[in-house]
Scaffold this active site. Structure first.
Site, mmCIF file in Angstrom:
data_model
loop_
_atom_site.group_PDB
_atom_site.id
_atom_site.type_symbol
_atom_site.label_atom_id
_atom_site.label_comp_id
_atom_site.label_asym_id
_atom_site.label_seq_id
_atom_site.Cartn_x
_atom_site.Cartn_y
_atom_site.Cartn_z
ATOM 1 N N GLU A 42 0.813 -1.208 0.000
ATOM 2 C CA GLU A 42 0.000 0.000 0.000
ATOM 3 C C GLU A 42 0.847 1.259 0.000
ATOM 4 O O GLU A 42 1.936 1.277 0.553
ATOM 5 C CB GLU A 42 -0.845 0.041 1.287
ATOM 6 C CG GLU A 42 -1.873 -1.035 1.349
ATOM 7 C CD GLU A 42 -2.609 -1.040 2.688
ATOM 8 O OE1 GLU A 42 -2.591 -0.007 3.386
ATOM 9 O OE2 GLU A 42 -3.201 -2.071 3.013
ATOM 10 N N CYS A 63 2.856 8.275 1.688
ATOM 11 C CA CYS A 63 3.317 7.325 2.697
ATOM 12 C C CYS A 63 3.624 6.015 1.969
ATOM 13 O O CYS A 63 2.744 5.455 1.304
ATOM 14 C CB CYS A 63 2.200 7.138 3.722
ATOM 15 S SG CYS A 63 2.530 5.841 4.904
ATOM 16 N N CYS A 69 5.044 -7.514 7.923
ATOM 17 C CA CYS A 69 6.035 -6.996 8.866
ATOM 18 C C CYS A 69 6.300 -8.065 9.910
ATOM 19 O O CYS A 69 5.378 -8.756 10.357
ATOM 20 C CB CYS A 69 5.545 -5.718 9.539
ATOM 21 S SG CYS A 69 6.779 -5.007 10.653
ATOM 22 N N CYS A 126 3.719 -5.653 16.173
ATOM 23 C CA CYS A 126 3.113 -4.772 17.175
ATOM 24 C C CYS A 126 1.646 -5.163 17.284
ATOM 25 O O CYS A 126 0.981 -5.409 16.292
ATOM 26 C CB CYS A 126 3.260 -3.313 16.761
ATOM 27 S SG CYS A 126 4.984 -2.845 16.524
ATOM 28 N N CYS A 159 -1.304 -3.389 15.171
ATOM 29 C CA CYS A 159 -1.041 -3.004 13.780
ATOM 30 C C CYS A 159 -1.483 -4.074 12.790
ATOM 31 O O CYS A 159 -1.210 -5.259 12.978
ATOM 32 C CB CYS A 159 0.449 -2.715 13.628
ATOM 33 S SG CYS A 159 0.933 -2.357 11.933
ATOM 34 N N CYS A 213 -1.721 2.007 7.534
ATOM 35 C CA CYS A 213 -1.283 1.097 6.476
ATOM 36 C C CYS A 213 -1.442 -0.362 6.867
ATOM 37 O O CYS A 213 -1.413 -0.717 8.032
ATOM 38 C CB CYS A 213 0.151 1.381 6.117
ATOM 39 S SG CYS A 213 0.237 2.266 4.585
HETATM 40 N N1 SAH Z 1 7.287 -0.007 10.992
HETATM 41 C C1 SAH Z 1 7.462 1.389 11.083
HETATM 42 C C2 SAH Z 1 6.787 2.168 9.984
HETATM 43 C C3 SAH Z 1 5.423 1.712 9.582
HETATM 44 S S1 SAH Z 1 4.110 1.862 10.744
HETATM 45 C C4 SAH Z 1 7.009 1.893 12.420
HETATM 46 O O1 SAH Z 1 6.406 1.142 13.157
HETATM 47 O O2 SAH Z 1 7.310 3.030 12.719
HETATM 48 C C5 SAH Z 1 3.677 3.556 10.601
HETATM 49 C C6 SAH Z 1 2.984 4.122 11.832
HETATM 50 O O3 SAH Z 1 1.603 3.724 11.864
HETATM 51 C C7 SAH Z 1 3.600 3.637 13.110
HETATM 52 O O4 SAH Z 1 3.787 4.712 13.999
HETATM 53 C C8 SAH Z 1 2.571 2.674 13.599
HETATM 54 O O5 SAH Z 1 2.681 2.452 14.945
HETATM 55 C C9 SAH Z 1 1.289 3.348 13.177
HETATM 56 N N2 SAH Z 1 0.097 2.490 13.193
HETATM 57 C C10 SAH Z 1 0.017 1.176 12.980
HETATM 58 N N3 SAH Z 1 -1.252 0.734 13.110
HETATM 59 C C11 SAH Z 1 -1.996 1.827 13.421
HETATM 60 C C12 SAH Z 1 -3.380 2.038 13.684
HETATM 61 N N4 SAH Z 1 -4.244 1.037 13.634
HETATM 62 N N5 SAH Z 1 -3.792 3.295 13.975
HETATM 63 C C13 SAH Z 1 -2.921 4.322 13.989
HETATM 64 N N6 SAH Z 1 -1.610 4.195 13.746
HETATM 65 C C14 SAH Z 1 -1.141 2.956 13.468
HETATM 66 FE FE1 SF4 Z 2 5.617 -3.431 11.829
HETATM 67 FE FE2 SF4 Z 2 3.270 -2.271 12.263
HETATM 68 FE FE3 SF4 Z 2 5.006 -2.534 14.261
HETATM 69 FE FE4 SF4 Z 2 5.528 -0.771 12.280
HETATM 70 S S1 SF4 Z 2 3.837 -0.688 13.740
HETATM 71 S S2 SF4 Z 2 6.959 -2.270 13.200
HETATM 72 S S3 SF4 Z 2 4.640 -1.882 10.527
HETATM 73 S S4 SF4 Z 2 4.008 -4.235 13.155
#
Ligand code: SAH
Ligand code: SF4
Length: 372
Positions: free
Chosen positions: A91, A112, A119, A123, A126, A357
């Site tokens: 995406e 973005c 990944c 987390c 996510c 994303c």
């Molecule tokens: N892996 C990297 C970059 C991609 S995630 C990172 O974690 O920084 C990009 C951002 O989106 C991160 O800050 C992540 O924590 C946030 N994110 C992920 N899922 C989300 C959600 N459901 N709502 C809001 N932000 C989210």
């Molecule tokens: Fe991976 Fe999502 Fe955690 Fe970023 S926030 S490191 S994309 S699992």
């Protein structure tokens, strides 16, 4: 498998052209076709002799991202689901400029971009990590996200004005890049650096390093490595908790690189680059939105000369997490500001299209598998 033409720097292409017995000025013509006119076939490169086009086709691939699905929201945030040559989906999200977010005011757009399929960092909140990690994106797949978005915009403009699209750097729609899409950018370090070098170069994307923000969940050793690169990229840390207790609960990466290590790596980055770091803080109800986080968060922000971006959580289908009420979010912001922290609260753009994303990909894959 052939290497893709968009995974090479100008110097490398000059080297290749030498070994193919081609004059160096042809590289300049090729780069113009790739990065200014953004053509999708060798045959479109009409000022290159046919024999050279054939030679290039025999030696390199020219992969294009296919638009599999697009969602546009009322506030004109656009989300693209791209299909890669091997069928995998990634995406990119195109966001109208918001001066309060990453960097200075701008009249254009932020894209973005993703760096991996899936990944590995898992987390808990996510969508990108939900189905695990598939693979790293190649250099050209990172670069192509910008080019494919520009092509999409050109086609929209063409429909509107019936005029041939302008093809120069000034006609671009994307002038900021945030590496915050699917995947952990610093876990695909080499490809990311090369792609950003190409996107930054005047012969390539022509996007200033200060307009490129890399977001990481906290890979401390790679942050140190990034600090030693000769680029002034902006750095954003996905903090989401100001204590190890909170981070450990939602971000497994914190067990490997706890806050003390992460903070030391950020201090190192800040000292070497002299640039302000951004701390991203998603507000998740009952997880990290208690005022007990304010003091440790304020201490961290001051120590790192960082600003804090508060982002109300975007609901992910199938996950139990919720965004806090507006009052809680505003209260958190006010408490931080009281501690003299520079902070913003994202009054979300794109919430209505699952802007976080990983969600569109997940939805599409589940639909395809008949489980949606
Ligand atoms: N892996 C990297 C970059 C991609 S995630 C990172 O974690 O920084 C990009 C951002 O989106 C991160 O800050 C992540 O924590 C946030 N994110 C992920 N899922 C989300 C959600 N459901 N709502 C809001 N932000 C989210
Ligand atoms: Fe991976 Fe999502 Fe955690 Fe970023 S926030 S490191 S994309 S699992």
């Amino acid at each position: 498998m052939l290497s893709d033409i968009k995974s090479f720097t100008r110097e490398e292409l000059e080297e290749h052209f030498r070994s193919l017995g081609e004059p160096a000025y042809r590289v300049g013509q090729l780069l113009d076709w790739l990065y200014v006119r953004r053509v999708t076939t060798w045959d479109a490169m009409t000022n290159l002799p046919k024999a050279l086009r054939e030679k290039l086709g025999a030696n390199f691939s020219l992969q294009i991202l296919e638009l599999a699905r697009k969602q546009g929201s009322a506030d004109t945030t656009q989300k693209f689901l791209w299909q890669l040559a091997d069928g995998a989906f990634i995406e990119s999200v195109l966001i109208p400029a918001n001066p309060a977010l990453y960097g200075e005011a701008s009249d254009r757009h932020t894209l973005c971009i993703s760096t991996q399929v899936g990944c590995a960092y898992g987390c808990k909140f996510c969508a990108s990590g939900l189905d695990g990690f598939k693979r790293n994106l190649g250099v050209h797949e990172i670069v192509e996200q910008i080019l494919a978005t520009e092509r999409w915009n050109e086609s929209v403009m063409r429909e509107k004005t019936a005029e041939p699209p302008a093809t120069n750097h000034e006609s671009r729609i994307v002038n900021n890049i945030v590496v915050m899409g699917m995947g952990e950018p610093l876990a695909n370090y080499e490809n990311l650096m090369k792609a950003l070098k190409i996107l930054n170069a005047s012969w390539g994307g022509g996007i200033g390093a200060r307009k490129i923000t890399i977001s990481t969940s906290g890979l401390a050793p790679q942050i140190r490595r990034l600090a030693n690169e000769p680029f002034q990229f902006r750095l954003a840390i996905s903090l989401h908790g100001a204590t190890d207790e909170v981070r450990n609960r939602i971000m497994p990466v914190n067990k490997k690189y706890p806050l003390s290590e992460l903070t030391a790596a950020c201090e190192n980055y800040q000292e070497l680059k002299g640039r302000m770091i951004t701390l991203e803080y998603i507000l998740i109800a009952g997880i990290n939105d208690s005022l007990a986080q304010i003091l440790p968060l304020a201490m961290l922000a001051h120590k790192l000369y960082a600003k804090v971006n508060l982002i109300p959580y975007n609901k992910v289908e199938g996950l139990p997490w919720q965004r806090p009420s507006e009052e809680v979010c505003e209260g958190f912001l006010a408490a931080l500001e009281k501690q003299n922290v520079t902070a913003t609260l994202r009054r979300e753009k794109g919430h209505d299209i699952d802007a976080a994303c990983g969600q569109l990909r997940l939805k599409t894959e589940r639909e395809m598998a008949g489980t949606a």
